[in-house]
Design an enzyme around this catalytic site. Structure first.
Site, mmCIF file in Angstrom:
data_model
loop_
_atom_site.group_PDB
_atom_site.id
_atom_site.type_symbol
_atom_site.label_atom_id
_atom_site.label_comp_id
_atom_site.label_asym_id
_atom_site.label_seq_id
_atom_site.Cartn_x
_atom_site.Cartn_y
_atom_site.Cartn_z
ATOM 1 N N ASP A 297 0.818 -1.209 0.000
ATOM 2 C CA ASP A 297 0.000 0.000 0.000
ATOM 3 C C ASP A 297 0.856 1.266 0.000
ATOM 4 O O ASP A 297 2.091 1.198 -0.093
ATOM 5 C CB ASP A 297 -0.938 -0.045 1.207
ATOM 6 C CG ASP A 297 -2.320 0.517 0.919
ATOM 7 O OD1 ASP A 297 -2.446 1.335 -0.004
ATOM 8 O OD2 ASP A 297 -3.276 0.142 1.627
ATOM 9 N N TRP B 15 -2.908 3.268 -5.865
ATOM 10 C CA TRP B 15 -4.188 3.891 -6.211
ATOM 11 C C TRP B 15 -4.182 4.612 -7.551
ATOM 12 O O TRP B 15 -5.048 5.457 -7.804
ATOM 13 C CB TRP B 15 -4.664 4.836 -5.107
ATOM 14 C CG TRP B 15 -4.332 4.392 -3.733
ATOM 15 C CD1 TRP B 15 -4.573 3.174 -3.183
ATOM 16 C CD2 TRP B 15 -3.671 5.157 -2.725
ATOM 17 N NE1 TRP B 15 -4.107 3.118 -1.896
ATOM 18 C CE2 TRP B 15 -3.545 4.323 -1.590
ATOM 19 C CE3 TRP B 15 -3.177 6.455 -2.667
ATOM 20 C CZ2 TRP B 15 -2.950 4.745 -0.407
ATOM 21 C CZ3 TRP B 15 -2.582 6.875 -1.482
ATOM 22 C CH2 TRP B 15 -2.475 6.027 -0.378
ATOM 23 N N GLY B 16 -3.205 4.327 -8.414
ATOM 24 C CA GLY B 16 -3.133 4.991 -9.705
ATOM 25 C C GLY B 16 -2.579 6.398 -9.638
ATOM 26 O O GLY B 16 -2.569 7.116 -10.647
ATOM 27 N N ASP C 105 -10.072 3.453 -4.189
ATOM 28 C CA ASP C 105 -10.693 2.262 -3.626
ATOM 29 C C ASP C 105 -12.105 2.049 -4.134
ATOM 30 O O ASP C 105 -12.874 2.997 -4.289
ATOM 31 C CB ASP C 105 -10.744 2.361 -2.104
ATOM 32 C CG ASP C 105 -9.369 2.304 -1.480
ATOM 33 O OD1 ASP C 105 -8.444 1.831 -2.145
ATOM 34 O OD2 ASP C 105 -9.221 2.767 -0.341
#
Length: 817
Positions: A160, A198-199, A219
């Site tokens: 993450d 998350w791009g 998300d």
């Protein structure tokens, strides 16, 4: 873990992402053996259904169900543990330590159990100092953490991006994620590496050779707007995907209850067409037969897992209707006909516009119904609202004994009780060869009528010919507002055989609003047209995607309620002659650059009830008062002579029925903390984690002041225990307004209830980007309490909000509604 969870320094103010690919460091030597993730990974992750409530028992029981349900044999092989699995601090040797209460047998013991089931184990880490939930991150600890996970027998790492200490540059993202790539390679263990940033830094341009998959979006959540938005973002990225390097639009929500079966089938279909990882995010131990049927569709899974490894390409995308074309090993192609709109639509594509080779006809295998049809040259279907039809298509020399594709489409206007509406049906023969004796029938809800006003039958329909029929739909005056299905059936003959096809269109019955004064953003419009993206409720129109705006701000004034549009917009409401007045502020949002003016007009039926004249960026809001007496329809339009301008209807209040002008505006909002005279006693829940509060006039949505919160990087809870228990009976949610500073922040809500001060918390972790503003909302039915604790709204003892990222954040108007 969620983008919306405890995110810190993503992008500093003014940082610019580089759109062109940046060359990553040379990959470490590949691990010997088969290529990792030669097809998109499949498995399970606990986060969507359980959040931090992860345990050894949950993982083992899920592994058992994957085997007993047959899902393992369909390819679901990874059982992935998400955030919150470790202790809050590393051990004396610097290693991560599994929480002994959650994992008494350790992660290695769980890995042994999972491996014995013929499955693989995944773990969660973070390319920052802390994970999204505040557990130890791996930034600066890549080597020891990679060795630890490999030693435990981990097969998959989800990595993450919270608390990342980043300068926002693409180079920094590459450096942080490549560091873990190299550390994993040096362990010698094959570990699938899932990049979860998350791009943010466009990983599709650089992450091939670094990870096997990378998140392309924020998300996912268990609602249709989230799935629709993610499809729109991920579908155009087909050129970047292939064996061993996949675009990841996030995990599956199928079975979690927030969508319909049609929407969940679209979720599964479009993920398969986009060659996306299929990571189950529901409690499989309690999954329904319908959920298991969707997740276990062998033919859809085969599309996702096809060995060619090609993501479906967008062939057409117009007016909410999209066609994807995906080549399959052996020469077949998967064609998806996707309808993101709110009504039945006929979606189609000419075979010549796909990668299909020329043929006299084409065999269409419907991968959800199992029905096989043939089409001459156009592949089409009547697709329900939010639905997707997936065909496996192969050439045919001729139609032979394969039934023709006959499409029963329909369109339906507004349906008003007593007045009814007009239905148009269109039955089209797409098969090779004629169909005969066509007869169309319409079945309505009980008490309704359908009367054809033109021919409803045809002796013959040639290939690509259509029979169109208009129907008058009679609706009783007592019909309830809501959605009512209408079935269209076409019976016909082909060759010597009788056949038929049917589709369902949903009639939306509109009724006038009830008595009272209410915020117009809480009234469902009958129709909306907007030049850029959707009309947004209670936020500005930030751009082409849903939910991408800020709190409406005009001339420096911030509004909690309103409608965010662009010029070139029209919003229609049915009033039925019951409403008397609309009062609204209007203006160009402060987020818009200086440019062309916008003109706002309120229409009552055919007359102009109020208009603003031209308004420009930075101008103070204007107030319009419109007399709606006797009007059946209300229309709001915003127009400009130039490109789309961000145009706001701020705090519009609609009055219906015979009610006093000073009656409360619905829904009734009850302010708990407004910071007008001080900090309202706000403090921090965890003193050791840091943070301060001070009254400030710089941001306010209620009164003239708000609260400035200086947040620690890892975040803290801000609020206070109450002097007396608070009774929130009759309210359904808590809300507060927030504006982030140089870096974004997370917004979350918790309350304590009862004499023992039990901590009850939501799990949505709403993200607010740098210099952005939002209303953070937590419904009480989304708040979870410890086992055995009841959420007693009559006995609320404390209210807390979570903020983080190590900068100043402003909040105001903590309230119940």
């Amino acid at each position: 873990m969620r983008l919306t969870a405890l995110v810190t320094a993503l992008l500093v103010a003014g940082a610019t992402l580089v759109a062109a690919p940046v060359q990553a460091a040379a990959p470490a030597p590949p691990t010997a053996g088969p290529a990792l993730a030669a097809t998109p990974p499949m498995g399970f992750n606990n986060w969507n259904a359980f959040g931090c409530e992860v345990s050894e028992t949950l993982i083992k029981e899920t592994a058992d169900v994957l085997v007993s349900s047959g899902l393992r044999d369909l390819g679901y092989e990874y059982v992935n543990i998400d955030d919150c699995w470790s202790l809050r601090e590393r051990g004396p040797d610097g290693r991560l330590v599994p929480d002994p209460d959650k994992f008494p047998g350790g992660i290695d013991g769980v890995a042994d159990y999972v491996h014995a089931k013929g499955l693989k184990l995944g773990i969660y880490g973070d390319a920052g100092t802390r994970t999204c939930a505040g557990y130890p991150g791996s930034l600066g600890h890549e080597e020891i953490d990679a060795r630890t996970w490999a030693g435990w027998g981990v097969d998959y790492l989800k990595y993450d991006n919270c608390n990342n200490q980043s300068d926002g540059s693409q180079e920094d993202y590459i450096r942080r994620y490549t560091a873990m790539r190299d550390a994993l390679a040096r362990t010698g263990r094959p570990i699938v590496y899932s990049i979860c940033e998350w791009g943010t830094s466009q990983p599709w341009t650089w992450a091939e050779g670094v990870g096997q998959l990378w998140r392309t979006t924020g998300d996912i959540s268990d609602d249709w707007s989230s799935v629709r938005s993610i499809i729109r973002q991920n579908a155009p990225l087909a050129p970047y995907a292939g064996p061993g390097h996949w675009n990841d639009p996030d995990m599956l929500e199928i079975g979690n209850g927030g969508m319909t079966a049609t929407e969940y089938r679209t979720h599964m279909s479009m993920w398969a067409m986009m060659a996306a990882p299929l990571i189950i995010g529901t409690d499989l131990r309690a999954a329904s037969a319908e959920t298991l049927e969707i997740l276990g569709n062998r033919e859809i899974i085969a599309v996702d897992q096809d060995r060619l490894g090609v993501q479906g390409a967008v062939v057409s995308d117009e007016n909410g209707l999209m066609v994807l074309d995906k080549p399959l090993a052996g020469g077949d192609r998967a064609i998806a006909l996707y309808n993101s709109t709110d009504t039945l639509a006929t979606v189609g594509v000419a075979a010549a516009d796909t990668g299909l080779r020329r043929a006299g006809a084409y065999r269409l295998r419907d991968l959800w119904t199992g029905r096989t049809l043939q089409a001459r040259s156009t592949i089409s279907a009547a697709v329900p609202a939010h639905g997707t039809v997936v065909y496996r298509v192969s050439p045919l020399r001729g139609p032979g004994d394969v039934p023709p594709s006959v499409v029963a489409g329909a369109a339906l206007g507004t349906v008003v009780p007593a007045d009814g509406g007009t239905l148009t049906t269109a039955v089209t023969n797409r098969g090779a060869g004629d169909v005969r004796d066509v007869k169309v029938t319409v079945r309505t809800p009980e008490g309704w009528t359908a009367t054809a006003t033109g021919p409803s039958g045809s002796a013959r329909l040639r290939t690509d010919a259509a029979l169109e029929t208009a129907w008058r739909i009679g609706v009783p005056a007592t019909a309830a507002a809501g959605r009512h299905p209408i079935e269209i059936t076409a019976a016909y003959r082909w060759g010597r055989r009788s056949a038929g096809t049917s589709s369902e269109i949903v009639a939306v019955v509109v009724t006038a609003p009830g008595d009272g004064r209410r915020h117009l953003s809480t009234v469902a419009p009958v129709s909306t047209v907007n030049a850029t993206g959707p009309v947004e409720a209670d936020q500005s129109n930030g751009g082409p995607l849903e939910d991408d705006g800020n709190l409406i701000t005009i001339g420096g004034r911030v509004y909690q309620r309103g409608l965010g549009t662009t010029t070139g917009s029209e919003i229609s409401y049915y009033l039925g002659g019951r409403c008397s007045r609309l009062v609204t502020d209007v203006g160009v949002d402060d987020e818009a650059a200086a440019g062309a003016p916008a003109t706002f007009t309120v229409h009552a039926d055919a007359r102009t009830a109020a208009t603003s004249g031209p308004m420009t960026s930075g101008q103070a809001p204007a107030t319009l008062t419109a007399d709606l007496t006797g009007a059946d329809w209300l229309r709001l339009t915003a127009e400009s002579g130039a490109a789309a301008v961000h145009a706001d209807w701020a705090s519009p209040v609609l009055t219906c029925g015979d009610v006093p002008d000073d009656s409360p505006v619905l829904p009734v909002s009850r302010t708990l903390f407004s910071f007008e005279t001080g900090t309202d006693g706000f403090t921090i829940a965890n003193p050791g984690d840091g943070g301060t509060v001070a009254r400030s006039p710089l941001f306010h949505t209620h009164g003239t002041s708000g609260l400035k919160v200086s947040t620690p990087v890892a975040g803290n809870w801000f609020g206070r225990p109450l002097d007396e228990p608070l009774d929130l009976t009759g309210t359904s949610m808590l809300r507060f307004d927030v504006r982030a500073g140089e870096v974004g922040t997370v917004g979350e809500i918790a309350i304590q209830v009862g004499e023992d001060m039990s901590w009850c918390q939501g799990g949505r972790w709403g993200w607010i980007g740098p210099h952005s503003s939002r209303t953070v909302t937590e419904r009480f039915d989304q708040i979870a309490c410890p086992l055995g604790v009841t959420l007693d709204l009559a006995d609320v003892r404390a209210v807390w909000v979570f903020l983080n990222t190590g900068g100043d954040v402003h909040i105001d108007d903590v309230r119940a509604e």
